[in-house]
Design an enzyme around this catalytic site. Structure first.
Site, PDB file in Angstrom:
ATOM      1  N   THR B 156     -22.551  -4.687  -0.450  1.00  0.00           N
ATOM      2  CA  THR B 156     -21.279  -3.961  -0.698  1.00  0.00           C
ATOM      3  C   THR B 156     -20.600  -4.617  -1.900  1.00  0.00           C
ATOM      4  O   THR B 156     -20.847  -4.226  -3.034  1.00  0.00           O
ATOM      5  CB  THR B 156     -20.367  -4.000   0.545  1.00  0.00           C
ATOM      6  OG1 THR B 156     -20.189  -5.332   0.969  1.00  0.00           O
ATOM      7  CG2 THR B 156     -20.949  -3.144   1.666  1.00  0.00           C
ATOM      8  N   LYS B 182     -25.831 -10.188   3.708  1.00  0.00           N
ATOM      9  CA  LYS B 182     -24.833  -9.661   2.762  1.00  0.00           C
ATOM     10  C   LYS B 182     -23.453 -10.021   3.290  1.00  0.00           C
ATOM     11  O   LYS B 182     -23.288 -10.356   4.455  1.00  0.00           O
ATOM     12  CB  LYS B 182     -24.970  -8.154   2.615  1.00  0.00           C
ATOM     13  CG  LYS B 182     -24.799  -7.340   3.867  1.00  0.00           C
ATOM     14  CD  LYS B 182     -23.372  -6.999   4.276  1.00  0.00           C
ATOM     15  CE  LYS B 182     -22.585  -6.381   3.158  1.00  0.00           C
ATOM     16  NZ  LYS B 182     -21.199  -6.084   3.578  1.00  0.00           N
ATOM     17  N   THR B 193     -17.821  -7.887   5.226  1.00  0.00           N
ATOM     18  CA  THR B 193     -18.620  -7.991   6.439  1.00  0.00           C
ATOM     19  C   THR B 193     -19.890  -8.791   6.201  1.00  0.00           C
ATOM     20  O   THR B 193     -20.638  -8.534   5.277  1.00  0.00           O
ATOM     21  CB  THR B 193     -19.024  -6.612   7.008  1.00  0.00           C
ATOM     22  OG1 THR B 193     -17.877  -6.023   7.600  1.00  0.00           O
ATOM     23  CG2 THR B 193     -20.095  -6.742   8.086  1.00  0.00           C
ATOM     24  N   GLU B 280     -16.675 -13.739  -3.140  1.00  0.00           N
ATOM     25  CA  GLU B 280     -15.910 -12.930  -4.091  1.00  0.00           C
ATOM     26  C   GLU B 280     -15.132 -13.826  -5.052  1.00  0.00           C
ATOM     27  O   GLU B 280     -14.261 -14.585  -4.641  1.00  0.00           O
ATOM     28  CB  GLU B 280     -14.997 -11.980  -3.326  1.00  0.00           C
ATOM     29  CG  GLU B 280     -15.831 -10.951  -2.572  1.00  0.00           C
ATOM     30  CD  GLU B 280     -15.001 -10.054  -1.670  1.00  0.00           C
ATOM     31  OE1 GLU B 280     -15.399  -8.894  -1.497  1.00  0.00           O
ATOM     32  OE2 GLU B 280     -13.965 -10.507  -1.165  1.00  0.00           O
ATOM     33  N   ASN B 404     -10.644  -7.839  -4.553  1.00  0.00           N
ATOM     34  CA  ASN B 404     -10.092  -7.300  -3.311  1.00  0.00           C
ATOM     35  C   ASN B 404      -8.933  -6.346  -3.543  1.00  0.00           C
ATOM     36  O   ASN B 404      -8.622  -5.518  -2.688  1.00  0.00           O
ATOM     37  CB  ASN B 404      -9.694  -8.444  -2.369  1.00  0.00           C
ATOM     38  CG  ASN B 404     -10.926  -9.047  -1.742  1.00  0.00           C
ATOM     39  OD1 ASN B 404     -11.619  -8.388  -0.975  1.00  0.00           O
ATOM     40  ND2 ASN B 404     -11.241 -10.267  -2.135  1.00  0.00           N
ATOM     41  N   SER B 409     -11.429   1.127  -5.177  1.00  0.00           N
ATOM     42  CA  SER B 409     -11.344   2.049  -6.322  1.00  0.00           C
ATOM     43  C   SER B 409     -12.666   2.132  -7.061  1.00  0.00           C
ATOM     44  O   SER B 409     -13.589   1.400  -6.767  1.00  0.00           O
ATOM     45  CB  SER B 409     -10.221   1.614  -7.258  1.00  0.00           C
ATOM     46  OG  SER B 409      -9.983   0.227  -7.131  1.00  0.00           O
TER      47      SER B 409
END
Lengths: 409, 409
Positions: B156, B182, B193, B280, B404, B409
């Site tokens: 993702t 992942k 997740t 991230e 985040n 978007s």
């Protein structure tokens, strides 16, 4: 960057009889800024405080607790910014005591009548000589009207000075309250450290004031969070100078106590919310209210889980109604017997989730409309009791990272 | 942005006898990307899993628990990205069941022999028709050699596919292990997740596999944190296909079990650490080790407090040795009887804090030198026992906020 931060008129901050304030520019960390504050209190005042729950509490916090316990009648508070005197071991304790001893010598008090406070970088030695050298100037410019300057003198990463003041009439007697604050929160502050000093002229017996300070902190500074970090130095102090004509308050049962308690709580909530409005990088002010809980503790637990979630905070920063992140935070808050099938989630007036699922009538544009506002109410209804709790927080922005990545530079 | 992320050679991911993988591009959320994965398992395999502790767990997690409990012999796993099917109430449950029923119909299984997984945005209805429409393609391209493609199909916010594989010899028999993962963490993942699927060809009795999956999760996926958020969908699944010539492992006492356990743990730790390295916005990989605790729980509590602190994480992002922030996190971790006077803090080999205070010999340039590295060990010694715990985490950067804030978007 501050969110709807009210402009504070220095002239609107009422002097509190029996309390004077003075500052110095002592070059604690940076030149040409007010970085030392001394608050003098006339004899006969009662003073009470609550402090950080951090096990790594700073040396001045330990000394404050000792000096309040000594009960010799607090006569002065001394605050320095630029250095937190935390994680400094025995030398730090010695520096905190030396600060009190020096101020006591200059002002003719007992060292145990002084409360020391420090805020700033931790794990670095307090520049004790510069701090001591600044004390005479801070004593020399003592004035009852210096509340705004005092608010400036305790700023660290704050972008604006924080102060609040009001007068109330209790049993026909005027009571004046003024306070200042800085930093980012009490139980959940960031290292900017939350400091709050609130003085009023009513006379309050020490045991009653000890009760009052806890009651007020739990409804103000203990209800805010910026990033979930808890400082080593957080302190909230109430000063009851006793100069008002209002008869002494000696019990928490009296209507006068209730009236005073509510007035002090209002000022403290102002001071606490100003901290959030000036939260590092904040662009939005969020009120998180959790209702229908079995007890206030679980409501607070859930409200804080929402208020701390970096994912919730970044979504609000982006005005992105990615509201499932709020449900996720509710789910991991640690209320183990929570029945999520009973939970409703509102964003202002918009019912987003109903009975644990997306409200069929919810439209993304409704969520979007609310998310774009700078003041947002996140309301969670648990449907398992009558308890409620509220937490005030802000979003998480690029500037938060910049400010904290660059804090010492 | 990933931190020292190893280049993964698809050819180095060993097929696991009895397991095949196939994907589809089903336009679940975005076109032209692998977003559906089906893992087929031959009859006779045993399968076990651990799942999120989030009370708001997603519909597929609930269905997985039901189907594992039904014990009819799992024959396939189906994963979709782009939508988490969480916070979707009864319709979400119906969609998860419908997914299993459709795959069962197409492959000739019982619906209870299917485990469903979803990851992506929550609180939005699962596009069940597109998901169902993608299943035939995912069944059509099943191959044992598709581990790398499978790793791509479950991404993702991941920037890189995550896979690990090895072969070990146990009692003279070769055992092959391959896995994919992942997302961002198990007990502390962000909404991306965490999903982990690890297959091997040893034969393991169901109760032993149930033990093994917990043991492994506690030493891998339960030891990582990106931002402290806990997803609604996190799942870690072990598949024991039983095709190896190694005799069946029926007890946790056998040397064969220990050898297999350690091999599975190593692969799972690879998969978990890859998640952090691709965290991230991550620019640094930090290993937080807490030693000398009374028990592992308090060591984990402190390691997580450090690993979660936005102030610690932003300081590492900035390579700013503002290390008092680590002491502060230790102090608020919630170990109430902690004697901070006994605590030592090391950054790699540099003794920063000694007995709760700054190490007199510590020089800022030494801290700076370590902070500039991309792999850093934060080592805390509590001096109150023999327990230890380790958490792997990353720093908090501007990009974390961007990712985040823009996720949908």
């Amino acid at each position: 960057m501050a969110v709807n931060f009210p402009s504070i008129d220095p002239a609107a901050l009422h002097p509190v009889a029996g309390v004077t304030l003075g500052w110095a520019e002592a070059n604690i960390r940076k030149p040409n800024r007010k970085d030392v504050l001394v608050i003098r209190v006339d004899e006969g005042a009662s003073v009470a405080g609550v402090f950080t729950q951090n096990r790594f509490c700073a040396a001045p916090v330990t000394v404050c607790r000792e000096h309040l316990a000594a009960a010799k009648g607090i006569r002065a508070l001394v605050v320095n910014t630029g250095n937190a005197n935390a994680g400094t071991g025995e030398p730090g304790m010695a520096h905190a005591r030396e600060t009190c001893a020096e101020l006591a010598r200059l002002a003719g008090f007992d060292a145990q009548q002084i409360l020391p406070f420090s805020t700033g970088v931790i794990l670095e030695p307090l520049p004790i000589d510069r701090l001591k050298a600044g004390l005479p100037a801070a004593l020399a410019n003592q004035q009852a009207a210096h509340w705004f300057d005092a608010a400036q003198a305790i700023m660290t990463t704050d972008t604006l000075p924080k102060a609040s003041s009001r007068q109330v009439t209790i049993d026909g007697h005027v009571v004046t309250l003024s306070g200042i604050s800085k930093g980012a929160g009490m139980i959940r502050p960031n290292m900017a450290t939350m400091l709050g000093f609130l003085a009023f002229d009513a006379k309050v017996a020490q045991p009653v004031l000890d009760e009052l300070v806890k009651h007020v902190a739990d409804r103000s500074f203990n209800c805010i969070t910026i990033d979930g970090d808890t400082s080593t130095n957080d302190s909230f102090i109430l000063i009851a100078s006793g100069k008002s004509s209002l008869p002494a308050i000696t019990s928490t049962d009296s209507p006068a106590y209730v009236a005073l308690r509510d007035a002090v709580t209002e000022v403290a909530q102002d001071l606490a919310q100003l901290i959030v409005r000036d939260g590092e990088g904040a662009t939005k002010f969020m009120t998180v209210t959790v209702e229908g809980g079995k007890d206030a503790a679980e409501c607070r637990q859930i409200a804080y889980a929402i208020g701390h979630s970096p994912l919730v905070k970044t979504a609000f920063y982006a005005s992105d109604p990615n509201l499932g992140r709020i449900l996720a935070a509710i789910g991991y808050a640690g209320v183990t017997d929570l029945d999520v099938g009973k939970i409703d989630l509102y964003l202002d007036d918009v019912l987003v989730a109903k009975a644990g699922g997306r409200n069929p009538a919810y439209k993304e544009e409704d969520g979007q409309r609310v998310m774009k506002k700078s003041e947002i109410l996140i309301r969670v209804v648990l449907g398992r009791g009558n308890a409620t709790a509220t937490v005030w927080t802000c979003d998480l922005s690029h500037d938060y990272v910049s400010i904290n990545a660059d804090y010492r530079s």
